[in-house]
Design an enzyme around this catalytic site. Structure first.
Site, mmCIF file in Angstrom:
data_model
loop_
_atom_site.group_PDB
_atom_site.id
_atom_site.type_symbol
_atom_site.label_atom_id
_atom_site.label_comp_id
_atom_site.label_asym_id
_atom_site.label_seq_id
_atom_site.Cartn_x
_atom_site.Cartn_y
_atom_site.Cartn_z
ATOM 1 N N LYS A 1 0.839 -1.204 0.000
ATOM 2 C CA LYS A 1 0.000 0.000 0.000
ATOM 3 C C LYS A 1 0.873 1.253 0.000
ATOM 4 C CE LYS A 1 -1.801 1.720 4.043
ATOM 5 N NZ LYS A 1 -1.493 3.159 4.164
ATOM 6 N N ASN A 2 1.867 1.264 0.897
ATOM 7 C CA ASN A 2 2.636 2.496 1.087
ATOM 8 C C ASN A 2 3.592 2.786 -0.055
ATOM 9 O OD1 ASN A 2 1.248 2.912 3.381
ATOM 10 N ND2 ASN A 2 2.929 2.475 4.795
ATOM 11 N N ARG B 1 -4.922 10.802 4.325
ATOM 12 C CA ARG B 1 -3.871 11.811 4.476
ATOM 13 C C ARG B 1 -2.685 11.575 3.541
ATOM 14 N NH1 ARG B 1 -2.945 15.031 8.776
ATOM 15 N NH2 ARG B 1 -0.852 14.617 8.005
ATOM 16 N N CYS C 1 -6.298 13.357 12.995
ATOM 17 C CA CYS C 1 -6.203 11.946 12.626
ATOM 18 C C CYS C 1 -6.089 11.191 13.931
ATOM 19 C CB CYS C 1 -4.958 11.782 11.771
ATOM 20 S SG CYS C 1 -4.466 10.106 11.515
ATOM 21 N N ARG D 1 0.093 14.157 12.989
ATOM 22 C CA ARG D 1 0.671 13.925 11.663
ATOM 23 C C ARG D 1 0.930 15.229 10.921
ATOM 24 N NH1 ARG D 1 -1.350 8.094 9.591
ATOM 25 N NH2 ARG D 1 0.628 8.222 8.554
ATOM 26 N N ILE E 1 2.914 18.221 8.704
ATOM 27 C CA ILE E 1 3.544 18.201 7.382
ATOM 28 C C ILE E 1 4.555 19.345 7.231
ATOM 29 C CG2 ILE E 1 1.734 16.975 6.114
ATOM 30 C CD1 ILE E 1 0.774 19.750 5.186
ATOM 31 N N ASP E 2 5.027 19.857 8.386
ATOM 32 C CA ASP E 2 5.962 20.984 8.327
ATOM 33 C C ASP E 2 7.262 20.634 7.582
ATOM 34 O OD1 ASP E 2 6.077 19.275 10.560
ATOM 35 O OD2 ASP E 2 7.329 20.652 11.698
ATOM 36 N N ASP F 1 3.840 0.291 12.016
ATOM 37 C CA ASP F 1 2.641 -0.310 11.426
ATOM 38 C C ASP F 1 2.448 -1.774 11.838
ATOM 39 O OD1 ASP F 1 2.119 2.081 10.232
ATOM 40 O OD2 ASP F 1 2.682 1.474 8.204
ATOM 41 N N VAL G 1 7.141 6.612 17.077
ATOM 42 C CA VAL G 1 6.917 7.272 15.789
ATOM 43 C C VAL G 1 5.674 8.163 15.813
ATOM 44 C CG1 VAL G 1 6.562 6.914 13.311
ATOM 45 C CG2 VAL G 1 8.129 5.424 14.575
ATOM 46 N N ARG H 1 -8.790 -0.521 4.014
ATOM 47 C CA ARG H 1 -7.872 0.495 3.451
ATOM 48 C C ARG H 1 -6.537 -0.130 3.062
ATOM 49 N NH1 ARG H 1 -6.205 4.494 7.390
ATOM 50 N NH2 ARG H 1 -4.803 4.771 5.654
HETATM 51 C C1 UD1 Z 1 4.118 6.698 6.455
HETATM 52 C C2 UD1 Z 1 3.213 5.508 6.236
HETATM 53 C C3 UD1 Z 1 2.647 5.008 7.552
HETATM 54 C C4 UD1 Z 1 3.776 4.716 8.528
HETATM 55 C C5 UD1 Z 1 4.694 5.924 8.659
HETATM 56 C C6 UD1 Z 1 5.899 5.670 9.531
HETATM 57 C C7 UD1 Z 1 2.278 5.900 4.062
HETATM 58 C C8 UD1 Z 1 1.074 6.179 3.273
HETATM 59 N N1 UD1 Z 1 2.122 5.905 5.385
HETATM 60 O O1 UD1 Z 1 3.331 7.755 7.002
HETATM 61 O O2 UD1 Z 1 1.909 3.819 7.290
HETATM 62 O O3 UD1 Z 1 3.226 4.407 9.790
HETATM 63 O O4 UD1 Z 1 5.161 6.327 7.363
HETATM 64 O O5 UD1 Z 1 6.609 4.574 9.070
HETATM 65 O O6 UD1 Z 1 3.344 5.633 3.538
HETATM 66 N N2 UD1 Z 1 6.193 14.407 11.115
HETATM 67 C C9 UD1 Z 1 6.328 15.739 11.442
HETATM 68 N N3 UD1 Z 1 6.382 16.660 10.416
HETATM 69 C C10 UD1 Z 1 6.323 16.282 9.094
HETATM 70 C C11 UD1 Z 1 6.186 14.919 8.773
HETATM 71 C C12 UD1 Z 1 6.122 13.988 9.816
HETATM 72 O O7 UD1 Z 1 6.392 16.108 12.600
HETATM 73 O O8 UD1 Z 1 6.372 17.144 8.224
HETATM 74 C C13 UD1 Z 1 6.086 13.402 12.188
HETATM 75 C C14 UD1 Z 1 4.709 12.741 12.206
HETATM 76 O O9 UD1 Z 1 3.784 13.497 12.939
HETATM 77 C C15 UD1 Z 1 5.019 11.407 12.819
HETATM 78 C C16 UD1 Z 1 6.432 11.100 12.336
HETATM 79 O O10 UD1 Z 1 6.980 12.334 11.910
HETATM 80 O O11 UD1 Z 1 5.011 11.502 14.209
HETATM 81 C C17 UD1 Z 1 6.506 10.078 11.215
HETATM 82 O O12 UD1 Z 1 5.772 10.519 10.114
HETATM 83 P P1 UD1 Z 1 6.109 10.109 8.603
HETATM 84 O O13 UD1 Z 1 7.343 9.263 8.562
HETATM 85 O O14 UD1 Z 1 6.063 11.338 7.780
HETATM 86 O O15 UD1 Z 1 4.882 9.164 8.259
HETATM 87 P P2 UD1 Z 1 3.910 9.247 7.018
HETATM 88 O O16 UD1 Z 1 4.669 9.491 5.770
HETATM 89 O O17 UD1 Z 1 2.759 10.134 7.353
#
Ligand code: UD1
Length: 428
Positions: free
Chosen positions: A29-30, A99, A123, A128, A130-131, A311, A333, A403
Site C-alpha cells: 500500500k505504502n 492523508r 487523525c 501527523r 507536514i511541516d 505499522d 513514531v 484500506r
Molecule cells: C508513512 C506511512 C505510515 C507509517 C509511517 C511511519 C504511508 C502512506 N504511510 O506515514 O503507514 O506508519 O510512514 O513509518 O506511507 N512528522 C512531522 N512533520 C512532518 C512529517 C512527519 O512532525 O512534516 C512526524 C509525524 O507526525 C510522525 C512522524 O513524523 O510523528 C513520522 O511521520 P512520517 O514518517 O512522515 O509518516 P507518514 O509518511 O505520514
C-alpha cells in the site's frame, strides 16, 4: 465460512484454530500510493503491476482523476496517463479521507509549478504534521502560503538544494524526491527516510528517466531536470501485510509462509519473533514461521526503518499477550498510537499504558466479544486477537482494515481461519 465479500462492515472471527499454509503477498500500500502520485510527473503512459485492491488505492485513483489524470485498472494492473490538462487542486474530501494523498504535492509542484492541497485535518493516530514537507519545498525555492484551509505552493523554477530533515519522515522524503526531479541542479536530502517503499519509488522514478542515488540510505541525491517518460513497474511486496500474517501464524501456534518479500525488509521484526521462540526460516522470497512451544516476552520499540515498524506495533501487542511474562512496547513514531488498547482490553488483554509505553503481561486468555477497529493496523490487531480468543469476536469498522489489506477474508480462509464478513445494517 465466507459472507458478503467486499467492504462489508463487520468480521466475525471464531478463534482457536491454527493457521496453516501460504499467503501470496500483495503489492505494498505504502508504495503503490506513491507510485500512483508520481505518474503526475510525466505525460508518458505508466503501468503499475501488482497494485493492491484496497480502498486507499481507490481513494488515490479518485484523487488522480480529480487532478485530470486517466486511470484504468485491469486486474492488479493500473494504467495511468497524465497526458491531458491537469488541475492543481487536491480537494478536501479526498485529503480528509486519506492523508497520504498529501504526496501529490511534490509531483504537482514539479509538473505545474503550483499545487493547492486541502489542509489535512486531525487523525486518530496523532497530529501527523507536514511541516517538513513544506520547509523542504521552500528550500527548493517554492513559496508556501496557507489560506482558506488550503496549502498553496508556488514556484518559478525549483532549484536543487541541501535539505536536512529534522526527522526521517517517509512522506516528506517522498514529496521532496519527486519535486527534486524537476529542480535545476542537484538536491541532497539528508536524514532521509530509508523505508523499502522509498527505494521502490526511487526505482520507479529511475525507470521514468530520473537520476537518483542513495535511496535506502540516509542521504538521497537527485540530479534534477532529466526528461521523464512513462514506465512499467511492479510494486514491491507489502512487508506490513507479511508481518501481519506471520504474527497471526505465530499467535495461533500455526505454520504460515508468506511469498514474494525480501526478508531483509523485515529483519528486526523477524529477529524479535525468533527471540520470542518462534521458528523463522527465510529462503529466496519466502518467509515461514512455525511455533509449537511457549512464547517468551520481548521489549519492542518502534523506530523509523530499519527499526521495528510502527505499522506492526498493534499486531505485535497481541502476540506479546500470549508470551509468558511481561513485555514493554514503546511507540516512538506516532502519538496516540495505542488507540486499540481499550478494545483489546475488552477481550481481556489487561494492557496498561503510560505515555508512549505499553505494559503487556501474559499469557492472557482472551475471550471473544464485540470490538471496534479504531484504525487500519488496530483493526488488524483485533482480527489477530479474534483468532486466538475463545468464542466469536465481532470486529466492527472493517472499512478501516479494507484500506490496507487486500482480500483479507480470502487469504485468512485459505489458511484455515474461521472468518465471515457480515454487512452492517442498511448495507447490501
Ligand atoms: C508513512 C506511512 C505510515 C507509517 C509511517 C511511519 C504511508 C502512506 N504511510 O506515514 O503507514 O506508519 O510512514 O513509518 O506511507 N512528522 C512531522 N512533520 C512532518 C512529517 C512527519 O512532525 O512534516 C512526524 C509525524 O507526525 C510522525 C512522524 O513524523 O510523528 C513520522 O511521520 P512520517 O514518517 O512522515 O509518516 P507518514 O509518511 O505520514
Amino acid at each position: 465460512m465466507e459472507g458478503n465479500p467486499e467492504h462489508a462492515g463487520r468480521l466475525l472471527v471464531r478463534g482457536g484454530g491454527r493457521l496453516l499454509g501460504d499467503v501470496a503477498l500483495s503489492g505494498a500500500k505504502n508504495s503503490a500510493l506513491k507510485l500512483m502520485a508520481a505518474t503526475l510527473l510525466t505525460s508518458g503512459p505508466c503501468r503499475i503491476r501488482r497494485t493492491p485492491r484496497i480502498s486507499d488505492v481507490d481513494t488515490m485513483t479518485e484523487m488522480l482523476r480529480a487532478l485530470g489524470v486517466d486511470v484504468a485498472r485491469d486486474g492488479d494492473e493500473l494504467f495511468v496517463s497524465a497526458a491531458g490538462h491537469l488541475n492543481d487542486c487536491a480537494p478536501y474530501e479526498l485529503v480528509r479521507t486519506m492523508r497520504a494523498s498529501i504526496v501529490v504535492m511534490g509531483p504537482l509542484v514539479a509538473r505545474l509549478g503550483e499545487a493547492m492541497i486541502a489542509m489535512p485535518g486531525g487523525c486518530n493516530i496523532g497530529p501527523r504534521r507536514i511541516d517538513f514537507h513544506l520547509r523542504g519545498l521552500e528550500k527548493l525555492g517554492a513559496a508556501v502560503e496557507i489560506e482558506h484551509g488550503f496549502i498553496k505552493v508556488r514556484c518559478g523554477q525549483l532549484r536543487g538544494a541541501v535539505v536536512s530533515l529534522d526527522y526521517p519522515s517517509v512522506g516528506a522524503t517522498e514529496n521532496l524526491v519527486m519535486a527534486a526531479t524537476a529542480a535545476e541542479g542537484e538536491t541532497v536530502i539528508e536524514n532521509a527516510a530509508r523505508e523499502p517503499e522509498i527505494a521502490d519509488l526511487c526505482a520507479y522514478l529511475r525507470g521514468m528517466g530520473a537520476e537518483i542515488e542513495g535511496e535506502g540510505t540516509s542521504t538521497v541525491r537527485v540530479a534534477g531536470g532529466r526528461p521523464l517518460h512513462g514506465v512499467d513497474h511492479t510494486v514491491v511486496a507489502d512487508r506490513i501485510e507479511a508481518g501481519t500474517y506471520l504474527i497471526m501464524g505465530a499467535a495461533t501456534a500455526g505454520d504460515v509462509a508468506v511469498h514474494g518479500l525480501d526478508a531483509e525488509h523485515l529483519e528486526l521484526f523477524l529477529t524479535k519473533l525468533g527471540d520470542m521462540g518462534v521458528e523463522v526460516a527465510a529462503h529466496d522470497d519466502v518467509i515461514r514461521v512455525r511455533r509449537d512451544g511457549p512464547l517468551a516476552p520481548v521489549d519492542v520499540s518502534t523506530l523509523p526503518h530499519p527499526g521495528f515498524a510502527t505499522d506492526l506495533q498493534a499486531q505485535m501487542m497481541v502476540l506479546l499477550l500470549l508470551a509468558e511474562g511481561t513485555s514493554i512496547l514503546t511507540e516512538n513514531v506516532f502519538e496516540n498510537r495505542f488507540v486499540v488498547v481499550d478494545e483489546l482490553n475488552r477481550l481481556g488483554a489487561g494492557i496498561t499504558t503510560s505515555g508512549h509505553h505499553a505494559v503487556v503481561s501474559g499469557p492472557r486468555g482472551l475471550t471473544g466479544t464485540v470490538v471496534e477497529a479504531p484504525d487500519l493496523r488496530g483493526g488488524a490487531a483485533l482480527v489477530t486477537a479474534g483468532l486466538v480468543a475463545d468464542g466469536v469476536t465481532e470486529v466492527r469498522g472493517m472499512h478501516h482494515v479494507d484500506r490496507g489489506y487486500e482480500d483479507l477474508v480470502g487469504k485468512l480462509g485459505r489458511l484455515g481461519a474461521d472468518v465471515e464478513r457480515v454487512a452492517d445494517q442498511g448495507e447490501r
